[in-house]
Motif scaffolding. Structure first.
Motif, PDB file in Angstrom:
ATOM      1  N   VAL A   1       0.838  -1.196   0.000  1.00 50.69           N
ATOM      2  CA  VAL A   1       0.000   0.000   0.000  1.00 50.69           C
ATOM      3  C   VAL A   1       0.877   1.251   0.000  1.00 50.69           C
ATOM      4  O   VAL A   1       0.682   2.171  -0.806  1.00 50.69           O
ATOM      5  CB  VAL A   1      -0.958   0.005   1.213  1.00 50.69           C
ATOM      6  N   VAL A   2       1.872   1.290   0.880  1.00 48.87           N
ATOM      7  CA  VAL A   2       2.766   2.444   0.962  1.00 48.87           C
ATOM      8  C   VAL A   2       3.541   2.610  -0.340  1.00 48.87           C
ATOM      9  O   VAL A   2       3.670   3.727  -0.862  1.00 48.87           O
ATOM     10  CB  VAL A   2       3.716   2.311   2.174  1.00 48.87           C
ATOM     11  N   SER A   3       4.043   1.521  -0.885  1.00 49.19           N
ATOM     12  CA  SER A   3       4.814   1.586  -2.129  1.00 49.19           C
ATOM     13  C   SER A   3       3.976   2.150  -3.271  1.00 49.19           C
ATOM     14  O   SER A   3       4.438   3.012  -4.030  1.00 49.19           O
ATOM     15  CB  SER A   3       5.336   0.207  -2.518  1.00 49.19           C
ATOM     16  N   ILE A   4       2.770   1.664  -3.409  1.00 47.90           N
ATOM     17  CA  ILE A   4       1.891   2.135  -4.482  1.00 47.90           C
ATOM     18  C   ILE A   4       1.575   3.610  -4.302  1.00 47.90           C
ATOM     19  O   ILE A   4       1.620   4.389  -5.263  1.00 47.90           O
ATOM     20  CB  ILE A   4       0.604   1.282  -4.541  1.00 47.90           C
ATOM     21  N   CYS A   5       1.282   4.012  -3.074  1.00 45.98           N
ATOM     22  CA  CYS A   5       0.971   5.425  -2.817  1.00 45.98           C
ATOM     23  C   CYS A   5       2.166   6.324  -3.126  1.00 45.98           C
ATOM     24  O   CYS A   5       2.011   7.387  -3.722  1.00 45.98           O
ATOM     25  CB  CYS A   5       0.512   5.619  -1.369  1.00 45.98           C
ATOM     26  N   VAL A   6       3.352   5.903  -2.729  1.00 43.22           N
ATOM     27  CA  VAL A   6       4.551   6.714  -2.980  1.00 43.22           C
ATOM     28  C   VAL A   6       4.849   6.802  -4.470  1.00 43.22           C
ATOM     29  O   VAL A   6       5.111   7.885  -5.000  1.00 43.22           O
ATOM     30  CB  VAL A   6       5.765   6.165  -2.190  1.00 43.22           C
ATOM     31  N   ILE A   7       4.791   5.678  -5.167  1.00 42.88           N
ATOM     32  CA  ILE A   7       5.051   5.680  -6.614  1.00 42.88           C
ATOM     33  C   ILE A   7       4.027   6.550  -7.336  1.00 42.88           C
ATOM     34  O   ILE A   7       4.389   7.387  -8.175  1.00 42.88           O
ATOM     35  CB  ILE A   7       5.056   4.242  -7.172  1.00 42.88           C
ATOM     36  N   ALA A   8       2.753   6.366  -7.004  1.00 41.65           N
ATOM     37  CA  ALA A   8       1.710   7.161  -7.654  1.00 41.65           C
ATOM     38  C   ALA A   8       1.886   8.648  -7.342  1.00 41.65           C
ATOM     39  O   ALA A   8       1.751   9.493  -8.237  1.00 41.65           O
ATOM     40  CB  ALA A   8       0.329   6.676  -7.220  1.00 41.65           C
ATOM     41  N   ALA A   9       2.197   8.969  -6.090  1.00 38.88           N
ATOM     42  CA  ALA A   9       2.387  10.376  -5.714  1.00 38.88           C
ATOM     43  C   ALA A   9       3.569  10.989  -6.469  1.00 38.88           C
ATOM     44  O   ALA A   9       3.472  12.119  -6.975  1.00 38.88           O
ATOM     45  CB  ALA A   9       2.587  10.501  -4.203  1.00 38.88           C
ATOM     46  N   LEU A  10       4.666  10.259  -6.564  1.00 37.50           N
ATOM     47  CA  LEU A  10       5.826  10.779  -7.294  1.00 37.50           C
ATOM     48  C   LEU A  10       5.491  11.028  -8.763  1.00 37.50           C
ATOM     49  O   LEU A  10       5.860  12.064  -9.331  1.00 37.50           O
ATOM     50  CB  LEU A  10       7.002   9.813  -7.176  1.00 37.50           C
ATOM     51  N   LEU A  11       4.795  10.086  -9.379  1.00 37.27           N
ATOM     52  CA  LEU A  11       4.436  10.256 -10.787  1.00 37.27           C
ATOM     53  C   LEU A  11       3.410  11.369 -10.979  1.00 37.27           C
ATOM     54  O   LEU A  11       3.440  12.085 -11.987  1.00 37.27           O
ATOM     55  CB  LEU A  11       3.953   8.932 -11.376  1.00 37.27           C
ATOM     56  N   LEU A  12       2.523  11.546 -10.012  1.00 43.91           N
ATOM     57  CA  LEU A  12       1.591  12.675 -10.076  1.00 43.91           C
ATOM     58  C   LEU A  12       2.327  13.997  -9.943  1.00 43.91           C
ATOM     59  O   LEU A  12       2.002  14.976 -10.627  1.00 43.91           O
ATOM     60  CB  LEU A  12       0.515  12.547  -8.995  1.00 43.91           C
ATOM     61  N   PHE A  13       3.347  14.040  -9.087  1.00 43.54           N
ATOM     62  CA  PHE A  13       4.164  15.248  -8.970  1.00 43.54           C
ATOM     63  C   PHE A  13       4.917  15.535 -10.278  1.00 43.54           C
ATOM     64  O   PHE A  13       5.067  16.691 -10.671  1.00 43.54           O
ATOM     65  CB  PHE A  13       5.150  15.156  -7.804  1.00 43.54           C
ATOM     66  N   VAL A  14       5.367  14.496 -10.959  1.00 39.87           N
ATOM     67  CA  VAL A  14       6.012  14.684 -12.265  1.00 39.87           C
ATOM     68  C   VAL A  14       5.016  15.306 -13.242  1.00 39.87           C
ATOM     69  O   VAL A  14       5.337  16.262 -13.959  1.00 39.87           O
ATOM     70  CB  VAL A  14       6.568  13.346 -12.809  1.00 39.87           C
ATOM     71  N   GLY A  15       3.805  14.773 -13.265  1.00 41.48           N
ATOM     72  CA  GLY A  15       2.771  15.333 -14.140  1.00 41.48           C
ATOM     73  C   GLY A  15       2.428  16.767 -13.777  1.00 41.48           C
ATOM     74  O   GLY A  15       2.304  17.631 -14.659  1.00 41.48           O
ATOM     75  N   ALA A  16       2.294  17.035 -12.483  1.00 42.42           N
ATOM     76  CA  ALA A  16       1.993  18.398 -12.035  1.00 42.42           C
ATOM     77  C   ALA A  16       3.100  19.361 -12.448  1.00 42.42           C
ATOM     78  O   ALA A  16       2.830  20.492 -12.866  1.00 42.42           O
ATOM     79  CB  ALA A  16       1.802  18.431 -10.515  1.00 42.42           C
ATOM     80  N   SER A  17       4.338  18.905 -12.350  1.00 39.35           N
ATOM     81  CA  SER A  17       5.477  19.744 -12.749  1.00 39.35           C
ATOM     82  C   SER A  17       5.438  20.048 -14.248  1.00 39.35           C
ATOM     83  O   SER A  17       5.680  21.182 -14.666  1.00 39.35           O
ATOM     84  CB  SER A  17       6.796  19.053 -12.409  1.00 39.35           C
ATOM     85  N   ALA A  18       5.142  19.041 -15.043  1.00 34.88           N
ATOM     86  CA  ALA A  18       5.068  19.238 -16.497  1.00 34.88           C
ATOM     87  C   ALA A  18       3.945  20.208 -16.850  1.00 34.88           C
ATOM     88  O   ALA A  18       4.137  21.135 -17.653  1.00 34.88           O
ATOM     89  CB  ALA A  18       4.864  17.898 -17.196  1.00 34.88           C
ATOM     90  N   HIS A  19       2.770  20.001 -16.247  1.00 36.17           N
ATOM     91  CA  HIS A  19       1.649  20.894 -16.530  1.00 36.17           C
ATOM     92  C   HIS A  19       1.922  22.300 -15.986  1.00 36.17           C
ATOM     93  O   HIS A  19       1.554  23.293 -16.618  1.00 36.17           O
ATOM     94  CB  HIS A  19       0.354  20.336 -15.947  1.00 36.17           C
ATOM     95  N   GLY A  20       2.554  22.381 -14.834  1.00 40.11           N
ATOM     96  CA  GLY A  20       2.911  23.678 -14.267  1.00 40.11           C
ATOM     97  C   GLY A  20       3.914  24.420 -15.135  1.00 40.11           C
ATOM     98  O   GLY A  20       3.797  25.636 -15.349  1.00 40.11           O
ATOM     99  N   ALA A  21       4.901  23.705 -15.656  1.00 40.80           N
ATOM    100  CA  ALA A  21       5.895  24.319 -16.544  1.00 40.80           C
ATOM    101  C   ALA A  21       5.229  24.826 -17.823  1.00 40.80           C
ATOM    102  O   ALA A  21       5.533  25.938 -18.291  1.00 40.80           O
ATOM    103  CB  ALA A  21       7.002  23.321 -16.875  1.00 40.80           C
ATOM    104  N   ASP A  22       4.313  24.028 -18.383  1.00 38.25           N
ATOM    105  CA  ASP A  22       3.579  24.470 -19.577  1.00 38.25           C
ATOM    106  C   ASP A  22       2.753  25.714 -19.268  1.00 38.25           C
ATOM    107  O   ASP A  22       2.698  26.654 -20.062  1.00 38.25           O
ATOM    108  CB  ASP A  22       2.648  23.363 -20.090  1.00 38.25           C
ATOM    109  N   LEU A  23       2.131  25.712 -18.109  1.00 35.78           N
ATOM    110  CA  LEU A  23       1.300  26.840 -17.689  1.00 35.78           C
ATOM    111  C   LEU A  23       2.133  28.111 -17.534  1.00 35.78           C
ATOM    112  O   LEU A  23       1.751  29.181 -18.010  1.00 35.78           O
ATOM    113  CB  LEU A  23       0.602  26.483 -16.373  1.00 35.78           C
ATOM    114  N   LEU A  24       3.286  27.989 -16.902  1.00 39.28           N
ATOM    115  CA  LEU A  24       4.158  29.151 -16.712  1.00 39.28           C
ATOM    116  C   LEU A  24       4.781  29.628 -18.022  1.00 39.28           C
ATOM    117  O   LEU A  24       4.956  30.831 -18.228  1.00 39.28           O
ATOM    118  CB  LEU A  24       5.257  28.823 -15.702  1.00 39.28           C
ATOM    119  N   SER A  25       5.117  28.704 -18.893  1.00 39.01           N
ATOM    120  CA  SER A  25       5.768  29.061 -20.165  1.00 39.01           C
ATOM    121  C   SER A  25       4.804  29.596 -21.211  1.00 39.01           C
ATOM    122  O   SER A  25       5.143  30.510 -21.959  1.00 39.01           O
ATOM    123  CB  SER A  25       6.482  27.852 -20.756  1.00 39.01           C
ATOM    124  N   HIS A  26       3.603  29.008 -21.264  1.00 36.35           N
ATOM    125  CA  HIS A  26       2.703  29.304 -22.378  1.00 36.35           C
ATOM    126  C   HIS A  26       1.313  29.768 -21.953  1.00 36.35           C
ATOM    127  O   HIS A  26       0.440  29.921 -22.808  1.00 36.35           O
ATOM    128  CB  HIS A  26       2.553  28.069 -23.279  1.00 36.35           C
TER     129      HIS A  26
END
Length: 131
Positions: A13-38
């Motif tokens: 359970v902890v492993s899945i939550c951590v992996i999913a959270a990290l990948l969600l943070f990667v997605g948030a960063s990508a969308h945030g960078a697009d938002l700030l740039s464009h």
């Protein structure tokens, strides 16, 4: 619910939550960078509603990740909603707008695997998270 789901090991359970959270943070960063740039319309080829949806993921991906790290059930619920809608939006963009294919889109391939992870493991971990 199947009986074996109740006995999901805590480390899983902890492993899945951590992996999913990290990948969600990667997605948030990508969308945030697009938002700030464009701004709110980073993809000129996409309709406004799709650009706004993807821009909103900078916030929603972050919220889901934070909830998952805190062990809250709404984290996996929000992650499932995000993954289902984001996957549908990306498949629409690839096939309906860009007239491309799954094989030609490594980003869509990665998103599909991540969505399968989140949606496939949600029933196993949801009951182990707090309300």
């Amino acid at each position: 619910m199947f009986g074996w789901m109740r006995h999901t090991p805590r480390w899983a359970v902890v492993s899945i939550c951590v992996i999913a959270a990290l990948l969600l943070f990667v997605g948030a960063s990508a969308h945030g960078a697009d938002l700030l740039s464009h701004g709110l319309h980073p993809y000129v080829w996409a309709p406004s509603w799709l650009n706004l949806y993807w821009s909103s993921l900078a916030l929603f991906d972050t919220l889901a990740a934070v909830f998952l790290i805190r062990g809250e059930r709404r984290g996996i619920d929000l992650a499932c909603a995000i993954m289902a809608t984001d996957l549908a939006a990306n498949w629409y963009a690839v096939y309906g707008i860009q007239h491309s294919s799954f094989a030609a889109q490594p980003g869509l391939q990665r998103l599909t695997v991540f969505a399968a992870l989140v949606l496939g493991t949600a029933p196993l971990i949801r009951r182990h998270l707090t309300t």
